[in-house]
Design a protein around this motif. Structure first.
Motif, PDB file in Angstrom:
ATOM      1  N   THR B  48       0.770  -1.033  -0.225  1.00  0.00           N
ATOM      2  CA  THR B  48      -0.327   0.148  -0.136  1.00  0.00           C
ATOM      3  C   THR B  48       1.056   1.074   0.017  1.00  0.00           C
ATOM      4  O   THR B  48       1.988   1.153   0.481  1.00  0.00           O
ATOM      5  N   MET B  49      -0.032   2.181  -0.472  1.00  0.00           N
ATOM      6  CA  MET B  49       1.020   3.548  -0.307  1.00  0.00           C
ATOM      7  C   MET B  49       1.136   3.684   1.489  1.00  0.00           C
ATOM      8  O   MET B  49       3.095   4.820   1.022  1.00  0.00           O
ATOM      9  N   ARG B  50       0.594   3.426   2.269  1.00  0.00           N
ATOM     10  CA  ARG B  50       1.007   3.404   2.970  1.00  0.00           C
ATOM     11  C   ARG B  50       2.251   2.605   4.079  1.00  0.00           C
ATOM     12  O   ARG B  50       2.707   3.245   4.612  1.00  0.00           O
ATOM     13  N   ASP B  51       2.212   1.892   3.570  1.00  0.00           N
ATOM     14  CA  ASP B  51       3.576   0.904   3.586  1.00  0.00           C
ATOM     15  C   ASP B  51       4.704   1.501   2.290  1.00  0.00           C
ATOM     16  O   ASP B  51       5.914   1.222   3.550  1.00  0.00           O
ATOM     17  N   ILE B  52       4.611   2.131   1.743  1.00  0.00           N
ATOM     18  CA  ILE B  52       5.720   2.824   1.403  1.00  0.00           C
ATOM     19  C   ILE B  52       5.959   4.348   1.752  1.00  0.00           C
ATOM     20  O   ILE B  52       7.357   4.113   1.967  1.00  0.00           O
ATOM     21  N   ALA B  53       4.986   4.461   2.436  1.00  0.00           N
ATOM     22  CA  ALA B  53       5.428   5.850   3.018  1.00  0.00           C
ATOM     23  C   ALA B  53       5.724   5.644   4.767  1.00  0.00           C
ATOM     24  O   ALA B  53       7.125   6.032   4.834  1.00  0.00           O
ATOM     25  N   SER B  54       5.584   4.769   5.141  1.00  0.00           N
ATOM     26  CA  SER B  54       6.397   4.385   6.448  1.00  0.00           C
ATOM     27  C   SER B  54       7.500   4.095   6.281  1.00  0.00           C
ATOM     28  O   SER B  54       8.551   4.126   6.995  1.00  0.00           O
ATOM     29  N   GLU B  59       4.886  10.406   5.236  1.00  0.00           N
ATOM     30  CA  GLU B  59       3.668  10.047   5.616  1.00  0.00           C
ATOM     31  C   GLU B  59       2.930  10.023   4.280  1.00  0.00           C
ATOM     32  O   GLU B  59       3.371   9.937   3.296  1.00  0.00           O
ATOM     33  N   VAL B  60       1.017   9.768   3.676  1.00  0.00           N
ATOM     34  CA  VAL B  60       1.083   9.417   2.728  1.00  0.00           C
ATOM     35  C   VAL B  60       1.064   9.712   1.323  1.00  0.00           C
ATOM     36  O   VAL B  60       1.399   9.813   0.623  1.00  0.00           O
ATOM     37  N   ALA B  61       0.597  11.090   1.655  1.00  0.00           N
ATOM     38  CA  ALA B  61       0.645  12.488   0.971  1.00  0.00           C
ATOM     39  C   ALA B  61       1.615  12.343   0.099  1.00  0.00           C
ATOM     40  O   ALA B  61       1.979  12.802  -1.127  1.00  0.00           O
ATOM     41  N   ASN B  62       2.818  12.215   0.930  1.00  0.00           N
ATOM     42  CA  ASN B  62       4.323  12.529  -0.032  1.00  0.00           C
ATOM     43  C   ASN B  62       4.517  11.911  -0.928  1.00  0.00           C
ATOM     44  O   ASN B  62       5.611  12.205  -1.285  1.00  0.00           O
ATOM     45  N   VAL B  63       4.613  10.677  -0.648  1.00  0.00           N
ATOM     46  CA  VAL B  63       4.759   9.382  -1.771  1.00  0.00           C
ATOM     47  C   VAL B  63       3.764   9.843  -3.004  1.00  0.00           C
ATOM     48  O   VAL B  63       4.456  10.018  -4.090  1.00  0.00           O
ATOM     49  N   TYR B  64       2.740  11.242  -3.476  1.00  0.00           N
ATOM     50  CA  TYR B  64       2.939  11.662  -4.790  1.00  0.00           C
ATOM     51  C   TYR B  64       3.447  12.537  -5.153  1.00  0.00           C
ATOM     52  O   TYR B  64       3.088  13.347  -6.364  1.00  0.00           O
ATOM     53  N   ASN B  65       4.844  12.760  -4.295  1.00  0.00           N
ATOM     54  CA  ASN B  65       5.428  13.969  -4.921  1.00  0.00           C
ATOM     55  C   ASN B  65       6.241  13.647  -5.491  1.00  0.00           C
ATOM     56  O   ASN B  65       7.286  14.226  -6.650  1.00  0.00           O
ATOM     57  N   TYR B  66       6.220  12.018  -5.837  1.00  0.00           N
ATOM     58  CA  TYR B  66       7.302  11.875  -6.710  1.00  0.00           C
ATOM     59  C   TYR B  66       6.767  10.524  -8.266  1.00  0.00           C
ATOM     60  O   TYR B  66       7.329  10.406  -8.948  1.00  0.00           O
TER      61      TYR B  66
END
Lengths: 213, 213
Positions: B48-54, B59-66
Motif C-alpha cells: 500500500t501507499m501507506r507501506d511505502i510512506a512508512s 506521510e502518505v500524501a508525500n508519496v505523490y511528490n514522486y
DNA sequence: GTCTATAATTCGATAGAC
DNA sequence: GTCTATCGAATTATAGAC
C-alpha cells in the motif's frame, strides 16, 4: 535414450479436487471450477467475492455457503495440488530405478499432473504468495522439501556419472523452471495437446539441451 | 563450445532507472529503491501507499511528490526493464554472428541484465499482471515480440543444423524459463555471486542438458 | 440456498495549510 | 516537501429474513 513408464502414471494417487476436468454436476463443483478460472485470469487479489458471485449468477453472501473465507479457497487449491506433486514424487523416489530413470519419471509425472490440472498448476506457480501467515510458511517449507528431493536425486545422478557435474542448485532450479511454464500451453492452446509429444520434447531439452550432435 | 563475448555486454545501452544499484543519494532515488523492494517482497497489490510512506518515514500524501499514481510506479519499473531486454536482444540479432553464437549472447546478456537489476527482473516476471487496461496489452504485445524474436533465432539454428529439431514454441518457452528464475539467486543469496560461473553452468544446461556423454 | 442490508475496515488519492 | 484531515470507493464478512 527415451523411456516412458506409462504404468506408473496411471497409478498416480487420485485426489478428488479436480474441479475443472470433472463434469460439473453439483453446484459446489461448478463453484470451485469457476472460482479457479477467475482467480487464474484476474489474479487472487484482484478477484473479488463479487466477481465470483456474479459469475455464478447469485449474490455475494452465497459464496460463503461453499467456503469459510477467501483465503480458505486459495488454500484448498494450493495444498491439494502440492499434495499431488509430493505423493507422485515420493512414489518415484521409493522405487528401485536408477537416478536417470527416476528423473525421467519425475518429468513424465510432472507433465501428467499439469495436463490434468493446468489451472490449479497456474495457481500453484503464480498465486502462492497470497497465502497468509501460518499457511504461507507451511507452503514454502513443503516446496523447499520438494526441491530438496530433486536436488538429492540430481546429485545421485552426478555421483553415478549419469548427469553432468553441474551445480546442484542451478540444475534443480532450471529443471523445475523448464516444467513450471507448461500449464500455459494447456490453458491457452486451442487445439488438443499430445502430452506424449510434449514429454518427448521436454525430456530431450532437459537431458540433452538444444545443441545438435 | 563455450564462448563469452564480454565486449558486447559492457556495450549495453544504459537506461537510467537502476534505483537499486545506484548509490541512493537523492530522496527520489531512495524512494524508488525502497518501493521496488517492498513491491517485490509483498507483491504489488499487497503493497500500500501507506507501506511505502512508512518505509520512508513520512506521510502518505508525500508519496505523490514522486509519482502520479500507484500504477504509474509499476509501469516505470516494468517498461524500463522491458526496454533494456529489447535493446539488448536487438543489438545481438543485428550482428553477423551465426544463430548458435547469437543464442549464447542472448543467454549471456540476459544473465548480465538480471545480475544488475534482480529486483526489477522479479517485478517483470511476477507483477506484470497488475498493469491496467491499455498498458497491460502493450506489455503483453511487447513480450510476445521478444519471444517471437527468440523463436525465429531458434528456428534459424534448426535450419542451420546447429540446434536439434525441437518444437520451436516448446524450445523457446523452455529457454526463457531457464533464465527467468535466476533473479531469485541474486536476491536471496547471501554470498557474492560469480555471474561468469552462472553463465557457464546455465549455458551448459540450455545447450547440452543434464545428461553426461 | 438465496436474498437484502450493512457492519467494519482499508485503500488510493486530493485539498489545503505551513 | 511535509504535514493533517478527509473523501469516496471498494472489499471481506456477517446478520437475519424468506
Amino acid at each position: 535414450m527415451l523411456i516412458v513408464f506409462k504404468y506408473l502414471l496411471t497409478d498416480l494417487p487420485f485426489i478428488d479436487f479436480s474441479f475443472v476436468t470433472m463434469k460439473k454436476n453439483t453446484k459446489k463443483e461448478r463453484f470451485f471450477a469457476e472460482s479457479l478460472k477467475l482467480i487464474h485470469e484476474k489474479g487472487f487479489k484482484a478477484t473479488t467475492m463479487r466477481d465470483i458471485a456474479s459469475k455464478l449468477n447469485f449474490e455475494v453472501a452465497n459464496v460463503y455457503n461453499y467456503i469459510d473465507s477467501k483465503n480458505a479457497l486459495l488454500e484448498t487449491f494450493l495444498f491439494g495440488m502440492q499434495d499431488e506433486f509430493h505423493d507422485s514424487l515420493d512414489e518415484i523416489l521409493d522405487s528401485s530405478y536408477d537416478p536417470k530413470e527416476k528423473m525421467h519419471l519425475v518429468v513424465s509425472s510432472y507433465i501428467q499432473i499439469t495436463s490434468k490440472r493446468p489451472y490449479e498448476q497456474a495457481l500453484l506457480v503464480n498465486e502462492w504468495r497470497n497465502l497468509k501467515a501460518p499457511k504461507l510458511q507451511e507452503f514454502i517449507q513443503r516446496r523447499k522439501e520438494y526441491e530438496n528431493k530433486i536436488k538429492i536425486l540430481f546429485q545421485e545422478g552426478v555421483d553415478n556419472n549419469q548427469f553432468e557435474n553441474i551445480d546442484v542448485e542451478i540444475a534443480t532450479a532450471t529443471i523445475l523452471a523448464a516444467l513450471r511454464w507448461l500449464y500455459k500451453k494447456y490453458i491457452d492452446s486451442t487445439i488438443k495437446i499430445n502430452s506424449l509429444e510434449i514429454e518427448k520434447q521436454l525430456t530431450r531439452l532437459i537431458f540433452n539441451g538444444i545443441s545438435s550432435n
